[in-house]
Write a protein that holds these residues in place. Structure first.
Motif, PDB file in Angstrom:
ATOM      1  N   GLY A 219       0.818  -1.209   0.000  1.00  5.08           N
ATOM      2  CA  GLY A 219       0.000   0.000   0.000  1.00  5.08           C
ATOM      3  C   GLY A 219       0.854   1.262   0.000  1.00  5.08           C
ATOM      4  N   SER A 271     -14.877   5.889   5.010  1.00  2.21           N
ATOM      5  CA  SER A 271     -13.933   5.259   5.940  1.00  2.21           C
ATOM      6  C   SER A 271     -14.190   3.773   6.132  1.00  2.21           C
ATOM      7  N   LEU A 274     -12.422   1.525   2.442  1.00  3.67           N
ATOM      8  CA  LEU A 274     -11.137   2.155   2.208  1.00  3.67           C
ATOM      9  C   LEU A 274     -10.492   1.745   0.889  1.00  3.67           C
ATOM     10  N   ARG A 275     -10.756   0.528   0.410  1.00  2.00           N
ATOM     11  CA  ARG A 275     -10.193   0.164  -0.888  1.00  2.00           C
ATOM     12  C   ARG A 275     -10.771   1.036  -1.989  1.00  2.00           C
ATOM     13  N   THR A 278      -9.185   4.668  -1.520  1.00  2.00           N
ATOM     14  CA  THR A 278      -7.782   4.778  -1.935  1.00  2.00           C
ATOM     15  C   THR A 278      -7.614   4.606  -3.436  1.00  2.00           C
ATOM     16  N   ALA A 318      -7.736   9.045   3.042  1.00  2.15           N
ATOM     17  CA  ALA A 318      -7.976   7.625   2.771  1.00  2.15           C
ATOM     18  C   ALA A 318      -6.761   6.777   3.127  1.00  2.15           C
ATOM     19  N   THR A 319      -5.573   7.237   2.767  1.00  2.00           N
ATOM     20  CA  THR A 319      -4.387   6.422   3.033  1.00  2.00           C
ATOM     21  C   THR A 319      -3.980   6.457   4.503  1.00  2.00           C
ATOM     22  N   TRP A 322      -6.163   3.975   5.927  1.00  2.00           N
ATOM     23  CA  TRP A 322      -5.801   2.654   5.402  1.00  2.00           C
ATOM     24  C   TRP A 322      -4.600   2.088   6.150  1.00  2.00           C
ATOM     25  N   THR A 325      -5.353   1.140   9.759  1.00  3.17           N
ATOM     26  CA  THR A 325      -6.198  -0.051   9.829  1.00  3.17           C
ATOM     27  C   THR A 325      -5.401  -1.298   9.470  1.00  3.17           C
ATOM     28  N   PHE A 380      -3.930   0.048  -5.719  1.00  5.16           N
ATOM     29  CA  PHE A 380      -4.823  -0.019  -4.566  1.00  5.16           C
ATOM     30  C   PHE A 380      -6.043  -0.887  -4.858  1.00  5.16           C
ATOM     31  N   PRO A 387      -7.816  -3.619   5.230  1.00  3.70           N
ATOM     32  CA  PRO A 387      -9.062  -2.918   5.131  1.00  3.70           C
ATOM     33  C   PRO A 387      -9.653  -3.035   3.753  1.00  3.70           C
TER      34      PRO A 387
END
Length: 388
Positions: A219, A271, A274-275, A278, A318-319, A322, A325, A380, A387
């Motif tokens: 990631g 949130s 998340l995939r 991102t 987002a990252t 990510w 998580t 991503f 996540p």
């Protein structure tokens, strides 16, 4: 004898709890404004110091070089230091850095100030989120979005206002004002932020363990590629606007920031997905850069600039969510690696963009940024599991 205990109302409690997060956000706003001010005053800065605009873009790269070195090492160097003290010290360093830039007689001195600023930006980003969730436990998505609003404030007000003031008063005055406001933000964090002990186990061992987390590092790699695409182009956003309509620079920089505000909020609302968040952010600004590369009309430039701001400003929120998580037990190290990826991408992106600009022109810069953004988005999209 009876003792009466006054219970704080929900409103009072909320206000007391969120004040530290808001002061952290103001600090981020000032540091990010300072980091990207050269993009708004690029022509005047280059002309005053007798350098090309491509070389002037290295003022952003210099900040990122220092950030790249600082982000993964600051927790190792300061494993036990109270994070409030560290955050205040970093803001103070940022204020001094801006003052050095404001009075720099030559480009080399300016670069010294920009290197100091990189230390402040990277260290502050690495610790601010963890400090924020200590102040407001269980609200990670809201804290991340609130802190990212500082970036939006920087892009909505900082860069366009810096561009406007730079045209009217000169770029040195702009950096002088940034120094003063960054000092104010340091005072705000000192008085509003409670003590924040270092995360247990913080240091080199924690960083080593995070580096062995394969999915986290994938990631981080995709983040690096996407952000590289943005920062190959972003230092020259003013030039992209000027080739269509010089009079629209300040307004379109403002619209970029407003798009970024919407992007921050959109990322926070995603949130739990998340995939998607991102992937969507870099995909959108990649499309925007490709569109801007061939734009010759304001009817095309305006939506492209807004979409660029929207997509790019989804990425930090987002990252950030990510990586924390993906690696919840080593939050400080995961965030340090995220910041490192950002700073490395800013460094190399600025250098790449400057070389392309001086050698081939602006259109290849924008197209290169678009391709890299789409590659990051595709990466991503392939990351499955938690996540999601």
């Amino acid at each position: 004898m009876t003792t009466s205990t006054r219970t704080p109302t929900p409103t009072t409690t909320a206000r007391a709890t969120w004040t530290p997060v808001l002061t952290l956000t103001f600090g981020i706003a000032m540091l990010v404004s300072s980091e990207f001010l050269p993009a708004g005053v690029l022509p005047g800065l280059a002309a005053d110091l007798g350098i090309t605009e491509g070389t002037a873009g290295l003022a952003v790269a210099a900040t990122a070089v220092a950030g790249f070195l600082t982000a993964p090492t600051i927790a190792v160097v300061l494993p036990r230091t109270d994070r409030r003290t560290v955050l205040v010290a970093l803001l103070a360093i940022g204020a001094v850095a801006n003052l050095i830039v404001a009075v720099a007689p030559v480009f080399a001195v300016l670069l010294v100030g920009r290197l100091l600023l990189g230390v402040a930006v990277a260290g502050y980003w690495a610790f601010a989120f963890a400090a924020g969730i200590r102040a407001v436990p269980g609200r990670a998505a809201t804290v991340s979005t609130t802190l990212a609003l500082g970036v939006s404030v920087a892009t909505i007000a900082g860069v366009p206002l810096g561009s406007l003031l730079g045209d009217q008063l000169g770029w040195r005055v702009v950096f002088g004002l940034a120094a003063a406001l960054t000092a104010v933000s340091a005072a705000g964090v000192w008085f509003a932020m409670p003590s924040v002990p270092a995360q247990p186990g913080a240091g080199l061992a924690m960083l080593r363990q995070a580096l062995t987390h394969r999915r986290l590092m994938l990631g981080i790699t995709f983040l690096f590629v996407a952000v590289l695409g943005n920062f190959a182009a972003y230092p020259f956003i003013r030039l992209a606007i000027e080739r269509v309509d010089v009079a629209m620079v300040a307004l379109l920089l403002l619209l970029w920031g407003l798009g970024g505000l919407a992007g921050n909020l959109a990322a926070g609302s995603l949130s739990r997905r998340l995939r998607l968040a991102t992937t969507l952010g870099p995909a959108l600004f990649g499309v925007a850069l490709a569109t801007l590369a061939g734009a010759s009309s304001l009817w095309v430039v305006v939506p492209a600039v807004v979409l660029w701001g929207f997509g790019m400003n989804m990425v930090p929120v987002a990252t950030q969510l990510w990586v924390t998580t993906a690696e919840p037990r080593r939050t400080e190290s995961a965030l340090a690696l995220q910041v490192t990826a950002f700073q490395a991408a800013i460094t190399l992106g600025s250098v790449l963009g400057g070389r392309l600009l001086d050698g081939a022109g602006l259109t290849p810069v924008l197209l290169t940024g678009a391709v890299l953004a789409v590659i990051g988005a595709a990466g991503f999209a392939t990351l499955r599991g938690r996540p999601a």
